[in-house]
Write a protein that holds these residues in place. Structure first.
Motif, PDB file in Angstrom:
ATOM      1  N   GLU A 359       0.854  -1.191   0.000  1.00 31.95           N
ATOM      2  CA  GLU A 359       0.000   0.000   0.000  1.00 31.95           C
ATOM      3  C   GLU A 359       0.890   1.241   0.000  1.00 31.95           C
ATOM      4  N   ALA A 360       0.584   2.190  -0.865  1.00 35.67           N
ATOM      5  CA  ALA A 360       1.330   3.455  -0.890  1.00 35.67           C
ATOM      6  C   ALA A 360       0.709   4.398   0.136  1.00 35.67           C
ATOM      7  N   VAL A 361       1.536   4.955   1.032  1.00 37.22           N
ATOM      8  CA  VAL A 361       1.040   5.889   2.045  1.00 37.22           C
ATOM      9  C   VAL A 361       1.414   7.297   1.603  1.00 37.22           C
ATOM     10  N   TRP A 362       0.419   8.097   1.301  1.00 32.88           N
ATOM     11  CA  TRP A 362       0.661   9.458   0.806  1.00 32.88           C
ATOM     12  C   TRP A 362       0.799  10.456   1.936  1.00 32.88           C
ATOM     13  N   LYS A 363       0.195  10.116   3.086  1.00 30.72           N
ATOM     14  CA  LYS A 363       0.226  11.027   4.220  1.00 30.72           C
ATOM     15  C   LYS A 363       0.987  10.361   5.343  1.00 30.72           C
ATOM     16  N   ASN A 364       1.779  11.130   6.066  1.00 32.96           N
ATOM     17  CA  ASN A 364       2.469  10.599   7.232  1.00 32.96           C
ATOM     18  C   ASN A 364       1.639  10.962   8.456  1.00 32.96           C
ATOM     19  N   TRP A 365       1.128   9.930   9.121  1.00 32.86           N
ATOM     20  CA  TRP A 365       0.206  10.196  10.243  1.00 32.86           C
ATOM     21  C   TRP A 365       0.904  10.858  11.418  1.00 32.86           C
ATOM     22  N   ASP A 366       2.241  10.632  11.554  1.00 36.38           N
ATOM     23  CA  ASP A 366       2.995  11.336  12.601  1.00 36.38           C
ATOM     24  C   ASP A 366       2.770  12.821  12.484  1.00 36.38           C
ATOM     25  N   GLY A 367       2.931  13.329  11.262  1.00 34.31           N
ATOM     26  CA  GLY A 367       2.819  14.757  11.027  1.00 34.31           C
ATOM     27  C   GLY A 367       1.421  15.257  11.321  1.00 34.31           C
ATOM     28  N   ILE A 368       0.426  14.484  10.964  1.00 31.26           N
ATOM     29  CA  ILE A 368      -0.954  14.914  11.155  1.00 31.26           C
ATOM     30  C   ILE A 368      -1.298  14.951  12.643  1.00 31.26           C
ATOM     31  N   LEU A 369      -0.863  13.903  13.378  1.00 30.60           N
ATOM     32  CA  LEU A 369      -1.159  13.862  14.812  1.00 30.60           C
ATOM     33  C   LEU A 369      -0.449  15.006  15.537  1.00 30.60           C
TER      34      LEU A 369
END
Ligand code: SF4
Length: 375
Positions: A359-369
């Protein structure tokens, strides 16, 4: 003891000698510590003795990566804001002495690039500049960062080293990650590759990741330019630097990249070429040394190599890259830093990943959190 002093005590010749003395049983022992290696284990995994165990290293590295990260690859894209540079790095197309068109993107041009990139689907963008304190200094970077955080949930940076207070300023603006490559840990030869300009200061560059830790930047990216010096020695020292930073700045996350010298206008051939097989050994050695560290592979590498190597330990890849300012909205070949080897469109890379079950992850959840979502 500061890392600089530790480095003084780690003579390169001694590391090479110890590396050559590593045996098959040292490699087996390192494999039994997979994911939580000691410095001695890393030396064994990088040694010539490990070449015979490459298949095993690749298998264990893949298993560890799948267990820790799942079948995912984070995608990012570089945005070259400026190719102005006051430095004279002998291996780089942006070298101050290299006659080429120079450009610094205006806010309007940055906006155009951001929209083009956002339309491709990326949520993680890497701001890149040469080093020019007057034309692309802190004030310019701050404004560009402010502008880009309106489009992207995660913005990282690969620019000149800055002071702690400058990093603190940028962290407040939403800067998440800084990639700062030492190029080589060989202090004596460093000056040959960086003869003039601020980058000639080996120590200031070496201490940059510590300033990132002090400034509270979320993630620091390390690496050397593969091809300049003996890759086993430089990579071992990168590992020692990583361990030092993890011990002293444990709140910071870390990433390691594997840039190999690529052709550019004026060409600088590698002094110590690194073969594909050796690069696989290096990637898997790092995963076996540290199961949690991000390992990144850029479009400097060919599609054929990336399609194989990403399954053996890599967790982050660039895609669709242009290495020239304005390259996404206005192609001009004279402005690029180096030739990109994997020219596929992001959609083609995603199709390749999906085809291999990833799966390609376009968003880094670290940054969002951290940042509270899209601005
Ligand atoms: S490597 Fe960086 S600092 Fe050196 S010449 Fe190129 S852009 Fe400038």
């Amino acid at each position: 003891m500061p890392f600089y002093d530790q480095l003084q005590a780690l003579a390169g010749e001694q590391i090479q000698k110890k590396s050559r003395q590593k045996t098959h049983s040292d490699v087996k022992k390192a494999l039994s510590h997979a994911g939580k290696g000691t410095p001695d284990d890393l030396m064994a995994l990088l040694s010539p003795a490990a070449e015979k165990e490459l298949e095993t290293m690749a298998r264990v590295s893949r298993e560890l990566t799948l267990k820790r990260f799942g079948k995912t690859i984070s995608l990012y894209i570089p945005l070259y804001l400026s190719n102005e540079c006051v430095n004279s790095c002998v291996y780089c197309g942006f070298n101050h002495h290299n006659k080429m068109q120079r450009a610094v993107l205006t806010p309007r041009q940055t906006e155009e690039e951001a929209k083009q990139i956002r339309a491709m689907g990326f949520g993680h963008i890497l701001m890149v500049t040469g080093e020019h304190p007057q034309k692309a200094g802190l004030s310019y970077l701050r404004k560009a960062l402010h502008q880009l955080t309106r489009h992207f949930p995660l913005v990282s940076m690969e620019v000149q080293p800055l002071d702690t207070s400058e990093y603190q300023t940028l962290a407040r603006e939403g800067l998440n990650t800084v990639y700062i490559y030492q190029e080589t840990y060989h202090r004596g030869h460093y000056r040959h590759y960086h003869p003039a300009g601020p980058k000639a200061d080996f120590t200031y560059r070496l201490e940059t990741p510590e300033r990132l830790g002090k400034a509270g930047i979320h993630k620091a990216g390390l690496g050397v330019l593969l091809g300049l010096e003996d890759w086993r020695t430089d990579s071992f020292l990168t590992g020692m630097h990583l361990r030092y930073l993890q011990k002293h700045y444990w709140r910071t996350q870390y990433s390691v990249s594997f840039p190999r010298l690529r052709p550019f206008a004026g060409n600088y051939p590698p002094n110590h070429p690194v073969s594909d097989r050796q690069l696989i050994q290096l990637i898997t050695a790092y995963r076996l040394f540290d199961e949690n560290v991000e390992l990144a592979l850029s479009t400097r590498e060919s599609a054929r190599f990336r399609d194989h190597a990403f399954q053996l330990g890599i967790t982050s890849m660039s895609a669709g890259s242009s290495t020239q300012p304005g390259g996404y909205s206005n192609q001009k070949d004279q402005l690029e830093q180096f030739e990109v080897a994997d020219n596929r469109l992001p959609a083609q890379i995603v199709a390749m990943l999906v085809n291999k079950g990833y799966e390609a992850v376009w968003k880094n959840w670290d940054g969002i959190l951290q940042g509270g979502g899209m601005r």
